[in-house]
Motif scaffolding. Sequence first.
Motif, mmCIF file in Angstrom:
data_model
loop_
_atom_site.group_PDB
_atom_site.id
_atom_site.type_symbol
_atom_site.label_atom_id
_atom_site.label_comp_id
_atom_site.label_asym_id
_atom_site.label_seq_id
_atom_site.Cartn_x
_atom_site.Cartn_y
_atom_site.Cartn_z
ATOM 1 N N LEU A 193 1.279 -1.261 0.505
ATOM 2 C CA LEU A 193 0.277 -0.135 -0.342
ATOM 3 C C LEU A 193 0.970 1.045 0.048
ATOM 4 N N GLY A 194 1.459 0.994 0.718
ATOM 5 C CA GLY A 194 3.032 1.986 0.705
ATOM 6 C C GLY A 194 3.037 3.179 -0.631
ATOM 7 N N LEU A 195 4.461 1.192 -0.809
ATOM 8 C CA LEU A 195 4.699 1.863 -1.818
ATOM 9 C C LEU A 195 4.245 2.109 -3.219
ATOM 10 N N THR A 196 2.846 1.593 -3.586
ATOM 11 C CA THR A 196 1.663 1.967 -4.541
ATOM 12 C C THR A 196 0.930 3.395 -4.374
ATOM 13 N N ALA A 197 1.016 3.880 -3.061
ATOM 14 C CA ALA A 197 0.830 5.424 -3.074
ATOM 15 C C ALA A 197 1.764 6.227 -3.102
ATOM 16 N N TRP A 198 2.810 6.002 -2.962
ATOM 17 C CA TRP A 198 4.019 6.922 -3.057
ATOM 18 C C TRP A 198 4.134 6.698 -4.629
ATOM 19 N N LEU A 199 3.795 5.728 -6.076
ATOM 20 C CA LEU A 199 4.039 5.908 -6.979
ATOM 21 C C LEU A 199 2.918 6.401 -7.800
ATOM 22 N N ARG A 200 1.904 6.381 -7.232
ATOM 23 C CA ARG A 200 0.993 7.338 -7.464
ATOM 24 C C ARG A 200 1.121 8.386 -7.421
ATOM 25 N N ARG A 201 2.202 8.944 -6.259
ATOM 26 C CA ARG A 201 1.659 10.489 -5.529
ATOM 27 C C ARG A 201 3.351 10.934 -6.817
ATOM 28 N N ASN A 202 3.942 10.182 -7.091
ATOM 29 C CA ASN A 202 5.179 10.544 -7.804
ATOM 30 C C ASN A 202 4.960 10.880 -9.303
ATOM 31 N N GLN A 203 3.666 10.094 -9.919
ATOM 32 C CA GLN A 203 3.403 10.203 -11.081
ATOM 33 C C GLN A 203 2.337 11.094 -11.919
ATOM 34 N N ALA A 204 1.741 11.557 -10.105
ATOM 35 C CA ALA A 204 0.800 13.102 -10.806
ATOM 36 C C ALA A 204 1.588 14.121 -10.492
ATOM 37 N N ALA A 205 3.090 13.546 -9.736
ATOM 38 C CA ALA A 205 3.564 14.980 -9.565
ATOM 39 C C ALA A 205 4.498 15.781 -11.130
ATOM 40 N N ARG A 206 4.338 14.698 -12.302
ATOM 41 C CA ARG A 206 4.848 15.055 -12.960
ATOM 42 C C ARG A 206 4.572 15.770 -13.903
ATOM 43 N N PRO A 207 5.087 16.699 -14.570
ATOM 44 C CA PRO A 207 4.049 17.420 -15.821
ATOM 45 C C PRO A 207 4.062 17.266 -16.377
ATOM 46 N N ALA A 208 2.315 17.223 -16.968
ATOM 47 C CA ALA A 208 1.899 16.701 -18.384
ATOM 48 C C ALA A 208 2.467 16.875 -19.599
ATOM 49 N N PRO A 209 2.772 16.298 -20.650
ATOM 50 C CA PRO A 209 3.602 16.472 -21.569
ATOM 51 C C PRO A 209 2.067 17.777 -22.284
ATOM 52 N N ALA A 210 3.026 18.478 -23.175
ATOM 53 C CA ALA A 210 2.537 19.779 -24.245
ATOM 54 C C ALA A 210 1.744 19.302 -25.388
ATOM 55 N N SER A 211 2.515 18.185 -25.693
ATOM 56 C CA SER A 211 1.722 17.669 -26.979
ATOM 57 C C SER A 211 2.110 16.263 -26.778
ATOM 58 N N THR A 212 1.379 15.501 -28.193
ATOM 59 C CA THR A 212 1.396 14.056 -28.567
ATOM 60 C C THR A 212 1.991 13.900 -29.908
ATOM 61 N N GLU A 213 3.645 14.253 -29.951
ATOM 62 C CA GLU A 213 4.399 13.717 -31.559
ATOM 63 C C GLU A 213 3.126 13.010 -32.474
ATOM 64 N N ARG A 214 2.965 13.236 -33.920
ATOM 65 C CA ARG A 214 2.448 12.828 -34.809
ATOM 66 C C ARG A 214 3.789 11.313 -34.847
ATOM 67 N N SER A 215 3.060 10.483 -34.932
ATOM 68 C CA SER A 215 4.557 9.006 -35.300
ATOM 69 C C SER A 215 4.769 8.625 -36.504
ATOM 70 N N ALA A 216 5.514 8.154 -36.749
ATOM 71 C CA ALA A 216 6.311 7.125 -37.972
ATOM 72 C C ALA A 216 4.855 6.891 -39.119
ATOM 73 N N GLU A 217 4.324 6.068 -37.586
ATOM 74 C CA GLU A 217 3.974 5.406 -38.488
ATOM 75 C C GLU A 217 2.458 5.367 -39.261
ATOM 76 N N GLN A 218 2.278 7.201 -39.255
ATOM 77 C CA GLN A 218 1.311 7.399 -39.135
ATOM 78 C C GLN A 218 1.462 7.633 -40.854
ATOM 79 N N LEU A 219 2.582 7.863 -41.538
ATOM 80 C CA LEU A 219 2.556 7.968 -43.100
ATOM 81 C C LEU A 219 2.305 6.804 -43.726
ATOM 82 N N SER A 220 1.992 5.367 -43.322
ATOM 83 C CA SER A 220 1.268 4.708 -43.442
ATOM 84 C C SER A 220 0.116 4.538 -44.205
ATOM 85 N N LYS A 221 -1.007 5.848 -43.251
ATOM 86 C CA LYS A 221 -2.167 5.893 -43.584
ATOM 87 C C LYS A 221 -2.134 6.302 -44.718
#
Length: 320
Positions: free
Chosen positions: A15-43
């Motif tokens: 329980l302690g490790l789960t709470a710590w990992l979730r708190r650490n994940q929530a503290a990370r800054p959200a990514p500004a954007s999601t880049e277009r991946s190379a796989e989209q070239l096939s479309k």
Amino acid sequence: MPTLIALIAFALSGLGLTAWLRRNQAARPAPASTERSAEQLSKLRWRDFARLVLQVMHARGYRVAAEEGLPADGIPTDGSDIVLERDGVRTLLSCKYGSAAVVGAPALLGLAKSATLRGTGEVIVVTPGRFDEEAARIARQQNIELIDGQSLWPEVRPYVASEAAAPVEAGPSNATTPKLLGLAWGGAAVIGILAWMLAQGLQPAAEEAAPQVAPVRTAAPVTPAAPQPAPAGVVPTDPAALEARRREAANAITTLFGVDRALWSTQSTLLVYLSAEDVDPTTDLCPLLERYPELAASRVQLQPPAGSRKPVRFKQCRSY
């Protein structure tokens, strides 16, 4: 008692490790954007994909060589290969684009010969997917440059339409939550085992010396041994499989430099037509035959080009 202590340690640490990992994940800054991946070239449609590739080639200094019947944008209407030019050197550009995500060796067969016929000294093959190991091996032998989707994307990204490549805002992702939970409770299991071992070692010596009834052991059920896979070098007995292996070896040898074509005149004689008098492809030819044990000792007949006065030569990669 040791088991109870281990369970308590497991639960609390998990329980302690789960709470710590979730708190650490929530503290990370959200990514500004999601880049277009190379796989989209096939479309993209083939023509749009070829246009992006030409823009990359232009950035590298290439220009489309003038040819009769070529459209103004330099992209053939029939989807054929494109001849480029840079510093007086002509290069054949081939865009392998289709539904398959992996480009194999057959797509590269004949490119070296096509380059010679069209007067180009280099070959570049581009795909939005990737190339398999056999294709990469043939490309190294024939000095063909391969560009897959992952390598192409950083160069083609500046030319993708802005509306198609617009960033998508995204909040914190929970995609890694199952992995984080697995790490947390895996660590908790280790802590629980350590706590059980520690509690087991602290028990009174008298308790350890108490007579214990040996458990009755029952014979483990005998399970039949799983069949072992056949060795990799075993020759198939099926005539169709043997013929397919001969045909595969001949097709691979046809792609070698200096070889016009290769075919089996008999089951043990490979007839190799050379495209030049002074070419000896046996250095690259023998490893291709030796991949198949039943073909390694085959006789190779090297046939000089038409009109040549040089005699026919015979080679044998491996003796019987």
